[in-house]
Design an enzyme around this catalytic site. Structure first.
Site, mmCIF file in Angstrom:
data_model
loop_
_atom_site.group_PDB
_atom_site.id
_atom_site.type_symbol
_atom_site.label_atom_id
_atom_site.label_comp_id
_atom_site.label_asym_id
_atom_site.label_seq_id
_atom_site.Cartn_x
_atom_site.Cartn_y
_atom_site.Cartn_z
ATOM 1 N N CYS A 12 0.846 -1.188 0.000
ATOM 2 C CA CYS A 12 0.000 0.000 0.000
ATOM 3 C C CYS A 12 0.889 1.248 0.000
ATOM 4 C CB CYS A 12 -0.907 0.011 1.222
ATOM 5 S SG CYS A 12 -0.002 0.066 2.788
ATOM 6 N N HIS A 39 6.039 -5.122 8.732
ATOM 7 C CA HIS A 39 6.126 -6.527 9.101
ATOM 8 C C HIS A 39 6.343 -7.409 7.876
ATOM 9 C CE1 HIS A 39 4.076 -5.873 13.250
ATOM 10 N NE2 HIS A 39 5.379 -5.768 13.303
ATOM 11 N N HIS A 71 3.763 1.614 11.772
ATOM 12 C CA HIS A 71 2.699 1.207 12.690
ATOM 13 C C HIS A 71 2.333 2.290 13.695
ATOM 14 C CE1 HIS A 71 5.010 -2.494 11.571
ATOM 15 N NE2 HIS A 71 3.818 -2.821 11.161
ATOM 16 N N HIS A 121 0.161 -6.361 19.445
ATOM 17 C CA HIS A 121 0.605 -5.804 18.169
ATOM 18 C C HIS A 121 1.094 -4.381 18.365
ATOM 19 C CE1 HIS A 121 0.521 -4.392 14.001
ATOM 20 N NE2 HIS A 121 0.483 -5.660 13.629
ATOM 21 N N GLU A 123 0.957 -1.754 16.545
ATOM 22 C CA GLU A 123 0.003 -0.692 16.231
ATOM 23 C C GLU A 123 -0.974 -0.467 17.385
ATOM 24 O OE1 GLU A 123 -3.895 0.128 13.527
ATOM 25 O OE2 GLU A 123 -2.275 -0.966 12.519
ATOM 26 N N THR A 164 -6.027 -1.072 12.231
ATOM 27 C CA THR A 164 -6.336 -0.772 10.829
ATOM 28 C C THR A 164 -6.340 -1.995 9.930
ATOM 29 O OG1 THR A 164 -4.015 -0.264 10.334
ATOM 30 C CG2 THR A 164 -5.423 1.571 11.014
ATOM 31 N N SER A 266 2.418 -5.172 3.044
ATOM 32 C CA SER A 266 3.848 -4.881 3.239
ATOM 33 C C SER A 266 4.748 -5.787 2.407
ATOM 34 C CB SER A 266 4.211 -5.015 4.728
ATOM 35 O OG SER A 266 3.890 -6.299 5.214
#
Length: 282
Positions: A12, A39, A71, A121, A123, A164, A266
């Site tokens: 992305c 990641h 993140h 995680h 994030e 997200t 990613s």
């Protein structure tokens, strides 16, 4: 085998921008990245090869320039780094920043913050890192935390966001379960699943309907890649998550004439191309 690509797959814009920024900074001088930039093991290796130092604890930063990963981090981490006199560069994905802002608005409105995601995680740790009180939900079992809290505070108002890269379907299921379980509770949900994740999940649904087996290319720590594989299996298709072509196994594709191929947000293009070439040659 014939290979059919998902309509939306792979890196992305947030990941591409983070990589470009990191490589630019390594050319300017010594750089420390606070955590894995994204990641994906190939991207992490690319950063290591470019000379970036990678640490997972801010106390271990040994350069004057530091890069925050895609993140995101808590504001208190940013403040600490700047107070130490470091040059702080931020590769946080704008859509992660959007989730931070949505959660902050809910808290400012007097709501108890609830985050749907994986507690460990990076994030999610960043999302809740500035909060003194919050609830993190990974599945229905975690709702017991809220049951106890609401019994104690019946007037509690909830503000809900998500990591997200969560499955949008799963997020909506949890929110609806919350509404059924706590019918008298004021629950305000803000959809913070990012658009690239939504696009890849919908493209995966379309792909699974047309193919015999699904291969997802992504790192083992990539939440959105894992969610794609889980989604395909939930749709009744055998699905395999691989970080590279070397992990593919011929026995997965016995009696398979059409394989669907997608990749997490990613995953580098070159790795996807290698996996596709392997599949087409077998």
């Amino acid at each position: 085998m014939q290979v059919r690509m998902a309509e939306h797959f792979g890196m992305c814009f947030g990941v591409r921008d983070a990589i470009d920024l990191a490589l630019d900074l390594t050319r300017q001088g010594p750089l420390t990245i606070l955590g894995d930039l994204v990641h994906n093991p190939d991207v992490v290796a690319q950063m290591d090869a470019a000379g970036a130092v990678r640490v997972h604890h801010q106390e271990k930063i040994g350069t004057s320039t530091v890069l925050l990963t895609a993140h995101g981090v808590a504001d208190r981490v940013r403040l600490d780094l700047r107070e130490r006199g470091l040059a702080v560069h931020d590769a946080t994905c704008p859509l992660v920043t959007r989730a931070h802002r949505a959660l902050a608005r809910l808290v400012a409105d007097g709501r108890h913050p609830v985050v749907i995601g994986q507690p460990r995680h990076v994030e999610v740790r960043g999302l809740v890192g500035d909060l003194n009180d919050c609830t993190i939900l990974q599945d229905e079992a975690d709702l017991e935390q809220l049951t106890v809290r609401i019994e104690r505070e019946p007037e509690l108002r909830l503000g809900v966001v998500s990591q997200t890269t969560q499955s949008l379907e799963r997020v909506h299921e949890l929110v609806e379960t919350m509404r059924r379980r706590f019918p008298r509770t004021d629950i305000h949900f803000v959809d913070t699943v990012c658009q690239p994740t939504k696009d890849r999940q919908q493209a995966l649904r379309d792909l699974a309907a047309q193919t015999d087996v699904v291969v997802v290319v992504g790192g083992p720590d990539s939440n959105n890649s894992r969610k794609l594989a889980e989604l395909a299996r939930g749709l009744g298709r055998p699905a395999y998550l691989v970080a590279s072509a070397s992990e593919l196994r011929p026995e997965w594709f016995v009696h398979c004439s059409l394989v669907g191929l997608t990749a997490g947000t990613s995953t580098p293009d070159a790795i996807i191309d290698e996996v596709r070439a392997w599949l087409e040659s077998h």
